[in-house]
Design a protein around this motif. Structure first.
Motif, PDB file in Angstrom:
ATOM      1  N   PHE A  28       0.848  -1.193   0.000  1.00  0.00           N
ATOM      2  CA  PHE A  28       0.000   0.000   0.000  1.00  0.00           C
ATOM      3  C   PHE A  28       0.881   1.239   0.000  1.00  0.00           C
ATOM      4  O   PHE A  28       2.057   1.190   0.356  1.00  0.00           O
ATOM      5  N   GLU A  29       0.289   2.339  -0.404  1.00  0.00           N
ATOM      6  CA  GLU A  29       0.966   3.632  -0.367  1.00  0.00           C
ATOM      7  C   GLU A  29       0.448   4.408   0.837  1.00  0.00           C
ATOM      8  O   GLU A  29      -0.754   4.615   0.980  1.00  0.00           O
ATOM      9  N   GLN A  30       1.361   4.819   1.687  1.00  0.00           N
ATOM     10  CA  GLN A  30       0.980   5.588   2.876  1.00  0.00           C
ATOM     11  C   GLN A  30       0.852   7.053   2.530  1.00  0.00           C
ATOM     12  O   GLN A  30       1.755   7.655   1.963  1.00  0.00           O
ATOM     13  N   LYS A  31      -0.298   7.638   2.896  1.00  0.00           N
ATOM     14  CA  LYS A  31      -0.538   9.065   2.713  1.00  0.00           C
ATOM     15  C   LYS A  31      -0.643   9.687   4.106  1.00  0.00           C
ATOM     16  O   LYS A  31      -1.655   9.535   4.788  1.00  0.00           O
ATOM     17  N   THR A  32       0.415  10.352   4.517  1.00  0.00           N
ATOM     18  CA  THR A  32       0.477  10.893   5.866  1.00  0.00           C
ATOM     19  C   THR A  32      -0.141  12.277   5.921  1.00  0.00           C
ATOM     20  O   THR A  32       0.212  13.163   5.128  1.00  0.00           O
ATOM     21  N   VAL A  33      -1.061  12.458   6.853  1.00  0.00           N
ATOM     22  CA  VAL A  33      -1.670  13.764   7.114  1.00  0.00           C
ATOM     23  C   VAL A  33      -1.492  14.062   8.603  1.00  0.00           C
ATOM     24  O   VAL A  33      -1.279  13.151   9.404  1.00  0.00           O
ATOM     25  N   ARG A  34      -1.575  15.332   8.977  1.00  0.00           N
ATOM     26  CA  ARG A  34      -1.334  15.716  10.362  1.00  0.00           C
ATOM     27  C   ARG A  34      -2.543  16.428  10.954  1.00  0.00           C
ATOM     28  O   ARG A  34      -3.202  17.212  10.279  1.00  0.00           O
ATOM     29  N   TYR A  35      -2.796  16.125  12.225  1.00  0.00           N
ATOM     30  CA  TYR A  35      -3.824  16.850  12.955  1.00  0.00           C
ATOM     31  C   TYR A  35      -3.385  18.297  13.133  1.00  0.00           C
ATOM     32  O   TYR A  35      -2.195  18.596  13.251  1.00  0.00           O
ATOM     33  N   LEU A  36      -4.362  19.194  13.183  1.00  0.00           N
ATOM     34  CA  LEU A  36      -4.099  20.618  13.372  1.00  0.00           C
ATOM     35  C   LEU A  36      -4.676  21.073  14.707  1.00  0.00           C
ATOM     36  O   LEU A  36      -5.657  20.508  15.198  1.00  0.00           O
ATOM     37  N   ASP A  37      -4.083  22.103  15.285  1.00  0.00           N
ATOM     38  CA  ASP A  37      -4.625  22.668  16.520  1.00  0.00           C
ATOM     39  C   ASP A  37      -5.994  23.292  16.284  1.00  0.00           C
ATOM     40  O   ASP A  37      -6.866  23.250  17.149  1.00  0.00           O
ATOM     41  N   ASP A  38      -6.182  23.861  15.110  1.00  0.00           N
ATOM     42  CA  ASP A  38      -7.459  24.461  14.733  1.00  0.00           C
ATOM     43  C   ASP A  38      -8.343  23.359  14.119  1.00  0.00           C
ATOM     44  O   ASP A  38      -8.129  22.945  12.978  1.00  0.00           O
ATOM     45  N   LEU A  39      -9.326  22.896  14.879  1.00  0.00           N
ATOM     46  CA  LEU A  39     -10.151  21.772  14.422  1.00  0.00           C
ATOM     47  C   LEU A  39     -10.986  22.129  13.199  1.00  0.00           C
ATOM     48  O   LEU A  39     -11.269  21.274  12.358  1.00  0.00           O
ATOM     49  N   THR A  40     -11.403  23.393  13.096  1.00  0.00           N
ATOM     50  CA  THR A  40     -12.174  23.814  11.921  1.00  0.00           C
ATOM     51  C   THR A  40     -11.324  23.712  10.660  1.00  0.00           C
ATOM     52  O   THR A  40     -11.770  23.175   9.640  1.00  0.00           O
ATOM     53  N   LYS A  41     -10.093  24.177  10.741  1.00  0.00           N
ATOM     54  CA  LYS A  41      -9.186  24.071   9.592  1.00  0.00           C
ATOM     55  C   LYS A  41      -8.861  22.613   9.289  1.00  0.00           C
ATOM     56  O   LYS A  41      -8.747  22.224   8.124  1.00  0.00           O
TER      57      LYS A  41
END
Length: 202
Positions: A28-41
């Motif tokens: 599989f190909e890993q697509k890394t995303v990150r949580y943000l402090d601003d939940l709306t964003k």
């Protein structure tokens, strides 16, 4: 090829399908995303690839599958080793996964998934203690009934992937005294997985 959106090491939900694919050597190909402090964003950003603005999300040939349990069931259609072969062991495994997926609210809310830290809880509410005892009961049931080093036998399957975050929470919050010796041996076995070390290193 599968494309799996995850956030290591912070997302317990995306750890489940990720470690299953890794341990079973499914490409599989890993697509890394990150949580943000601003939940709306964060919701706006995640909405670009996730119908629910949450992870994990799996893409296959321009089709999207969301929710960890649905992702694992989809993968199992092409990779039957995701579940144990024996009918009743497979049914038990699915029951245990479903219980983990929908239950243990106290564990989730009180013991936030924070695998890189060690946290001392000042008080363990009765509701949380009962959930921990139930997990111990589940683990012992699988280990005794199917006589293997994993919950449904000697092979790592989806039911083990679903409880890897629990093994980490036990370590983070020092919850070992709620578990039997056999359950703690199983927990140590999960923690020793090379794939888990890779997840934590990210």
């Amino acid at each position: 090829m599968y494309q799996l959106y995850v956030n290591p090491p912070k997302s317990s939900w995306s750890l489940r399908p990720w470690i299953l694919l890794k341990v079973l050597n499914i490409p599989f190909e890993q697509k890394t995303v990150r949580y943000l402090d601003d939940l709306t964003k964060q919701r706006e950003q995640f909405k670009g690839f996730s119908p629910t603005s949450k992870i994990p999300v799996l893409y296959v040939e321009n089709h999207v599958i969301w929710d960890s349990l649905a992702i694992i069931e989809f993968i199992a259609e092409d990779h039957p080793q995701v579940w144990v072969k024996e009918k009743f062991a497979r049914a038990w495994s699915r029951s245990a996964c479903a219980e983990m997926h929908s239950g243990f609210e106290q564990l989730r809310s009180i013991c936030n998934f924070d695998p890189l830290n060690r946290i001392q809880l000042e008080h363990i509410p009765l509701e949380l203690a009962n959930e921990l005892r139930r997990i111990d009961e589940l683990w012992q049931e699988g280990l005794i009934q199917f006589q293997g080093k994993y919950l449904a036998g000697n092979q790592f399957t989806a039911v083990d992937a679903f409880f890897v975050p629990v093994a980490l929470r036990i370590e983070t919050y020092g919850l070992h005294h709620y578990f039997s010796e056999s359950s703690l041996n199983y927990q140590k076995h999960l923690l020793a997985l090379p794939a888990l070390a890779e997840w934590l290193s990210e």
